[in-house]
Design a protein around this motif. Structure first.
Motif, PDB file in Angstrom:
ATOM      1  N   LYS A  92      -8.959   9.835 -11.213  1.00 44.17           N
ATOM      2  CA  LYS A  92      -9.271   8.699 -10.344  1.00 44.17           C
ATOM      3  C   LYS A  92      -8.924   7.385 -11.030  1.00 44.17           C
ATOM      4  O   LYS A  92      -8.396   6.453 -10.392  1.00 44.17           O
ATOM      5  N   GLU A  93      -9.216   7.293 -12.318  1.00 46.79           N
ATOM      6  CA  GLU A  93      -8.933   6.063 -13.051  1.00 46.79           C
ATOM      7  C   GLU A  93      -7.434   5.786 -13.088  1.00 46.79           C
ATOM      8  O   GLU A  93      -6.983   4.650 -12.869  1.00 46.79           O
ATOM      9  N   HIS A  94      -6.642   6.830 -13.352  1.00 40.58           N
ATOM     10  CA  HIS A  94      -5.187   6.656 -13.398  1.00 40.58           C
ATOM     11  C   HIS A  94      -4.636   6.268 -12.031  1.00 40.58           C
ATOM     12  O   HIS A  94      -3.848   5.317 -11.901  1.00 40.58           O
ATOM     13  N   ALA A  95      -5.044   7.000 -10.992  1.00 36.25           N
ATOM     14  CA  ALA A  95      -4.541   6.709  -9.652  1.00 36.25           C
ATOM     15  C   ALA A  95      -4.950   5.307  -9.196  1.00 36.25           C
ATOM     16  O   ALA A  95      -4.171   4.606  -8.531  1.00 36.25           O
ATOM     17  N   THR A  96      -6.151   4.882  -9.564  1.00 36.82           N
ATOM     18  CA  THR A  96      -6.607   3.540  -9.204  1.00 36.82           C
ATOM     19  C   THR A  96      -5.782   2.476  -9.915  1.00 36.82           C
ATOM     20  O   THR A  96      -5.370   1.476  -9.310  1.00 36.82           O
ATOM     21  N   ASN A  97      -5.534   2.681 -11.201  1.00 38.18           N
ATOM     22  CA  ASN A  97      -4.736   1.716 -11.962  1.00 38.18           C
ATOM     23  C   ASN A  97      -3.332   1.583 -11.391  1.00 38.18           C
ATOM     24  O   ASN A  97      -2.812   0.476 -11.222  1.00 38.18           O
ATOM     25  N   VAL A  98      -2.703   2.723 -11.128  1.00 39.23           N
ATOM     26  CA  VAL A  98      -1.330   2.694 -10.612  1.00 39.23           C
ATOM     27  C   VAL A  98      -1.295   2.066  -9.225  1.00 39.23           C
ATOM     28  O   VAL A  98      -0.403   1.257  -8.917  1.00 39.23           O
ATOM     29  N   GLY A  99      -2.255   2.396  -8.375  1.00 43.53           N
ATOM     30  CA  GLY A  99      -2.302   1.813  -7.051  1.00 43.53           C
ATOM     31  C   GLY A  99      -2.510   0.313  -7.086  1.00 43.53           C
ATOM     32  O   GLY A  99      -1.885  -0.441  -6.326  1.00 43.53           O
TER      33      GLY A  99
ATOM     34  N   MET B  55      -1.737  -1.675  -9.553  1.00 52.27           N
ATOM     35  CA  MET B  55      -0.589  -2.293 -10.206  1.00 52.27           C
ATOM     36  C   MET B  55       0.623  -2.392  -9.284  1.00 52.27           C
ATOM     37  O   MET B  55       1.317  -3.409  -9.236  1.00 52.27           O
ATOM     38  N   LEU B  56       0.887  -1.318  -8.545  1.00 50.13           N
ATOM     39  CA  LEU B  56       2.132  -1.217  -7.801  1.00 50.13           C
ATOM     40  C   LEU B  56       1.973  -1.422  -6.300  1.00 50.13           C
ATOM     41  O   LEU B  56       2.978  -1.587  -5.605  1.00 50.13           O
ATOM     42  N   ARG B  57       0.721  -1.411  -5.789  1.00 50.18           N
ATOM     43  CA  ARG B  57       0.550  -1.572  -4.343  1.00 50.18           C
ATOM     44  C   ARG B  57      -0.442  -2.692  -4.057  1.00 50.18           C
ATOM     45  O   ARG B  57      -0.082  -3.853  -4.054  1.00 50.18           O
ATOM     46  N   ASP B  58      -1.698  -2.318  -3.808  1.00 50.74           N
ATOM     47  CA  ASP B  58      -2.704  -3.282  -3.375  1.00 50.74           C
ATOM     48  C   ASP B  58      -3.976  -3.084  -4.190  1.00 50.74           C
ATOM     49  O   ASP B  58      -4.637  -2.036  -4.075  1.00 50.74           O
ATOM     50  N   PRO B  59      -4.366  -4.070  -5.014  1.00 47.58           N
ATOM     51  CA  PRO B  59      -5.581  -3.899  -5.834  1.00 47.58           C
ATOM     52  C   PRO B  59      -6.837  -3.647  -5.008  1.00 47.58           C
ATOM     53  O   PRO B  59      -7.770  -3.004  -5.491  1.00 47.58           O
ATOM     54  N   ASN B  60      -6.850  -4.127  -3.778  1.00 48.63           N
ATOM     55  CA  ASN B  60      -8.030  -3.944  -2.940  1.00 48.63           C
ATOM     56  C   ASN B  60      -8.059  -2.589  -2.240  1.00 48.63           C
ATOM     57  O   ASN B  60      -9.093  -2.186  -1.705  1.00 48.63           O
ATOM     58  N   ASN B  61      -6.930  -1.905  -2.205  1.00 48.22           N
ATOM     59  CA  ASN B  61      -6.846  -0.572  -1.601  1.00 48.22           C
ATOM     60  C   ASN B  61      -5.997   0.309  -2.511  1.00 48.22           C
ATOM     61  O   ASN B  61      -4.963   0.839  -2.102  1.00 48.22           O
TER      62      ASN B  61
ATOM     63  N   LEU C 259      -6.485   3.257  -3.974  1.00 52.91           N
ATOM     64  CA  LEU C 259      -6.365   4.677  -3.667  1.00 52.91           C
ATOM     65  C   LEU C 259      -5.945   4.855  -2.211  1.00 52.91           C
ATOM     66  O   LEU C 259      -6.532   4.262  -1.306  1.00 52.91           O
ATOM     67  N   LEU C 260      -4.931   5.677  -1.999  1.00 53.03           N
ATOM     68  CA  LEU C 260      -4.521   5.986  -0.635  1.00 53.03           C
ATOM     69  C   LEU C 260      -5.621   6.789   0.065  1.00 53.03           C
ATOM     70  O   LEU C 260      -6.427   7.463  -0.601  1.00 53.03           O
ATOM     71  N   PRO C 261      -5.679   6.750   1.394  1.00 51.48           N
ATOM     72  CA  PRO C 261      -6.799   7.380   2.125  1.00 51.48           C
ATOM     73  C   PRO C 261      -6.987   8.866   1.837  1.00 51.48           C
ATOM     74  O   PRO C 261      -8.106   9.374   1.909  1.00 51.48           O
ATOM     75  N   ASN C 262      -5.912   9.578   1.490  1.00 50.11           N
ATOM     76  CA  ASN C 262      -6.043  11.022   1.279  1.00 50.11           C
ATOM     77  C   ASN C 262      -6.463  11.400  -0.135  1.00 50.11           C
ATOM     78  O   ASN C 262      -6.751  12.564  -0.404  1.00 50.11           O
ATOM     79  N   TRP C 263      -6.493  10.430  -1.064  1.00 49.55           N
ATOM     80  CA  TRP C 263      -6.646  10.795  -2.481  1.00 49.55           C
ATOM     81  C   TRP C 263      -7.985  11.491  -2.757  1.00 49.55           C
ATOM     82  O   TRP C 263      -8.047  12.441  -3.541  1.00 49.55           O
ATOM     83  N   LYS C 264      -9.059  11.033  -2.138  1.00 52.02           N
ATOM     84  CA  LYS C 264     -10.381  11.639  -2.375  1.00 52.02           C
ATOM     85  C   LYS C 264     -10.626  12.873  -1.511  1.00 52.02           C
ATOM     86  O   LYS C 264     -11.697  13.478  -1.583  1.00 52.02           O
TER      87      LYS C 264
END
Length: 425
Positions: free
Chosen positions: A137-144, A146-152, A154-159
């Protein structure tokens, strides 16, 4: 075997990766016998199981002695959990300080024990298929972020889903194998079209991998509560990543050439039996997973993990990260249950990567992409150099261990040195 001691003194050292409580399996050869065969790491030595079997000291139900002379572990692993249990118990008995059978037979001991320093280690298993997950979760959150939207982030399906992709089994290599910097397409921000170039943002990914021991049939999903019985053991895994190739190619179908050029695994497979004392509770999952992804009890493991970088002309390696496998959001059982819920079958020797393992603090991140925030904050090295990404000549060293009471169950090192890219024709 918590308090057991071996008659081999090097196995009893406090920081030895390979005490009698571990007994990991690998494939080795040496000058005395150039044929790759099965060995068990004990202290600073390798116990040659082909010698024990030929001497009649390793009789395992359903196993012919020749299985221990094979160049991969697949034949032995395919014998099943009863054989694994019997082999581990017998090997531990022969190495125990109170057993004279091998200890007091100098001639047999000389044939059966080989120095790890003098051995060549080989890929431990034939790998029919390789899957890499994305379960921190920490890695996916960091990458998201950094490269997409800090406020969103994690993509909706990740959890909801243990995200993964099918990797390239043919380019999985054993620790110590040099890694060529890959070539490919890179899209520079100030240019309309991509260029063909050597990777400029080469990265490591700190991972573990698990090896399938009990196969499953096509059309027969593995239940989450039974999934761990299908796992033989674990390795350290570095899923080398070309971040600039990946940034251009991953939409719409995900990683391809950015990941296919090399994946390095450690030579010793640490069995689930050796890891059992280090079982811990995994992080809380919210929302509650769908029913096929639920399992009761503890399904994480307290495995400490480190990454070091050693420049080619430097005498000192710098520790880049210290994290723990217990942070993983999705367990190995959940990964395997989801992988097979569609009816996908698995084979003995299949390799499943955990995905990059990152923790909650800056020094526990599992990739340079995170540690340098995509190169914006280079890391200082012990010799005065800095790194945003991996340079030619750099050696990456992964380490992992579980800390017991007076002993550790270790994985050994997982290393790879980066060589320059092949010049384009």
């Amino acid at each position: 075997m918590g308090t057991a001691q071996s008659w081999l003194e090097s196995a009893n050292a406090a920081h030895c990766d390979f005490p009698i409580q571990n007994l990991p399996y690998g494939i080795f050869s040496n000058a005395a016998n150039p044929s790759p065969r099965i060995g068990v790491a004990i202290g600073d030595q390798i116990l040659d199981l082909s010698v024990l079997a030929a001497s009649g000291l390793l009789k395992i139900p359903g196993a012919e002695p020749a299985v221990f002379s094979q160049p991969t572990l697949n034949g032995f692993i395919g014998l099943g959990e009863q054989a694994w249990t019997a082999a581990r118990a017998r090997i531990a008995e022969l190495l125990d300080s109170g057993c004279a059978t091998l200890r007091d037979d100098a001639a047999l001991r000389a044939r059966a024990l080989s120095s790890q320093a003098d051995a060549t280690m080989h890929l431990p298993v034939h790998i029919p298929g390789y899957t890499d997950f994305y379960s921190s979760k920490e890695h996916a959150t960091n990458v998201g972020a950094m490269l997409r939207d800090p406020n969103n982030a994690l993509l909706p399906n990740w959890k909801e889903i243990p995200i993964g992709y099918n990797g390239r089994a043919s380019s999985v290599v054993v620790s110590g194998t040099p890694v060529l910097r890959p070539n490919g397409q890179i899209k520079l921000p100030d240019q309309e079209r991509p260029i063909f170039s050597a990777c400029r943002k080469l990265d490591f990914e700190l991972e573990t991998g698990f090896i399938i021991g009990q196969p499953s049939k096509l059309g027969s999903p593995i239940a989450c509560e039974n999934a761990e019985s299908h796992i033989f053991g674990m390795v350290l895994l570095n899923d080398w990543s070309a971040r600039d190739l990946q940034a251009w190619e991953y939409v719409p179908l995900g990683p391809f050439n950015a990941k296919t050029f090399a994946t390095t695994i450690s030579p010793w497979v640490v069995t689930m039996a050796a890891l059992e004392p280090f079982r811990v509770q995994q992080p809380a999952q919210s929302p509650e997973p769908l029913s096929y992804l639920r399992h009761a009890g503890k399904h994480a493991f307290d495995i400490q993990l480190e990454v070091y970088l050693k420049p080619e002309k430097s005498a000192e390696a710098t520790r880049l990260s210290h994290t723990n496998f217990r942070y993983m959001y999705w367990s190995m059982a959940q990964q395997l249950a989801h992988h097979t819920v569609s009816g996908c079958n698995t084979n003995v020797g299949d390799l499943m990567g955990s995905g990059t393992i990152s923790g909650p603090t800056r020094d526990s991140l599992g990739s340079l992409l995170e540690l340098t925030w995509n190169g914006k904050t280079p890391l200082p090295l012990a010799d005065g150099q800095t790194r945003s990404f991996i340079e030619d000549g750099d050696e990456l060293i992964l380490k992992g261990w579980c800390q017991g009471d007076g002993y550790r169950v270790g994985f050994g090192n997982c290393t790879g040195k980066v060589l320059p890219a092949i010049a384009a024709a």
